[in-house]
Design an enzyme around this catalytic site. Structure first.
Site, PDB file in Angstrom:
ATOM      1  CG  ASP A 121      11.786 -20.640  63.764  1.00 34.92           C
ATOM      2  OD1 ASP A 121      12.451 -21.616  63.354  1.00 34.92           O
ATOM      3  OD2 ASP A 121      11.070 -19.939  63.020  1.00 34.92           O
ATOM      4  CG  HIS A 127      14.542 -17.112  63.309  1.00 34.40           C
ATOM      5  ND1 HIS A 127      13.795 -17.214  62.149  1.00 34.40           N
ATOM      6  CD2 HIS A 127      13.663 -16.696  64.278  1.00 34.40           C
ATOM      7  CE1 HIS A 127      12.545 -16.886  62.404  1.00 34.40           C
ATOM      8  NE2 HIS A 127      12.425 -16.551  63.674  1.00 34.40           N
ATOM      9  CG  HIS A 163      12.403 -12.128  65.140  1.00 31.74           C
ATOM     10  ND1 HIS A 163      11.132 -11.657  64.913  1.00 31.74           N
ATOM     11  CD2 HIS A 163      12.332 -13.467  64.976  1.00 31.74           C
ATOM     12  CE1 HIS A 163      10.326 -12.675  64.639  1.00 31.74           C
ATOM     13  NE2 HIS A 163      11.030 -13.784  64.671  1.00 31.74           N
ATOM     14  CG  HIS A 215       8.523 -20.324  68.191  1.00 33.84           C
ATOM     15  ND1 HIS A 215       7.391 -20.757  67.557  1.00 33.84           N
ATOM     16  CD2 HIS A 215       9.071 -19.346  67.412  1.00 33.84           C
ATOM     17  CE1 HIS A 215       7.237 -20.059  66.422  1.00 33.84           C
ATOM     18  NE2 HIS A 215       8.238 -19.202  66.312  1.00 33.84           N
TER      19      HIS A 215
END
Length: 260
Positions: free
Chosen positions: A71, A122, A126, A216
């Site tokens: 991510d 994603h 965010h 990540h």
């Protein structure tokens, strides 16, 4: 015959266990931002094959499959990660951010697609989707889609909501945009540590068949942990696949949420 005191102790312990289970379930529901989250497991998706050909040569109904996902990239660490994946011959699924990521590292987005990885969304910035209005949700999803399609020629069909927070409004907008939501079953919580050995240990301890690993590549401890994660899981007989491969010969349906 057990004493009444012992019975009361056992009953009290049982009540505490039930209370803790209810609290955990309530917390999970709170994180999704809705009263009930219905998810589809990879095995259930595979049981509903479509006319589309199976992805690649791996049959995850037979093989011990697991999906490695990253991510919030691309980042300055992503080139090294791609080198590792190429060397190990492992495909991954990348859920990319738009602002300061796709727009900063477009060449890495192209490379991900060119090297056979699944490129997904994603969101753009965010934002927690359950806290914003429907039009903002659409913008958060459409902006990265357009950029990824421009760079790779392929419009994403998968997305991962920030923090895994989703609800019925998000599902409906995803359905309109032709997108499915993908959650995870394994997390190293690599946002809490730069200890690569600990990250590797956490992933190996939680992994199981049909798992979806969340990492990540924006954190410095994560990419150095990847070779050990891959080698450790291969020794256990796991085959690495992308998320679409994990679901094949079924395909992800827009508006649905997938989680092992």
């Amino acid at each position: 015959m057990p004493s009444r005191t012992k019975k009361m102790k056992k009953t009290g312990a049982g009540l505490r266990a039930v209370t803790m289970s209810v609290a955990a379930a309530s917390l999970a529901l709170a994180l999704t931002g809705c009263t009930r989250l219905e998810t589809t497991a990879p095995s259930a998706a595979r049981a509903q094959p479509t006319a589309q050909a199976r992805f690649g040569t791996v049959d995850c109904s037979e093989a011990k499959c697991i999906a490695l996902t990253f991510d919030a990239g691309p980042s300055e660490n992503s080139a090294r990660l791609l080198d590792i994946l190429k060397e190990k011959q492992v495909p991954a699924t990348f859920f990319l951010l738009g602002k300061n990521h796709i727009e900063k590292y477009p060449e890495l987005v192209k490379r991900m697609a060119d090297e056979g990885h699944e490129v997904a969304s994603h969101t753009w910035d965010h934002k927690i989707l359950t806290r914003i209005e429907p039009e903002e949700i659409r913008e958060e999803l459409e902006r990265p889609n357009k950029e990824i399609e421009r760079l790779t020629g392929h419009r994403p069909t998968l997305m991962r909501p920030p923090q895994g927070r989703t609800n019925d409004t998000v599902h409906e907008i995803c359905r309109e945009l032709g997108m499915s939501e993908v959650l995870w079953s394994v997390t190293a919580k690599d946002y809490t540590t730069n200890d690569s050995a600990l990250i590797r240990k956490r992933v190996l301890a939680q992994s199981s068949r049909d798992g979806i690993i969340l990492l990540h590549d924006i954190y410095p401890g994560t990419v150095p942990a990847v070779p050990g994660i891959i080698d450790g899981l291969k020794k256990r007989g796991y085959v690495f696949v992308t998320v679409p491969q994990l679901l094949a010969p079924g395909t992800a349906e827009p508006g649905k949420v997938y989680r092992p």
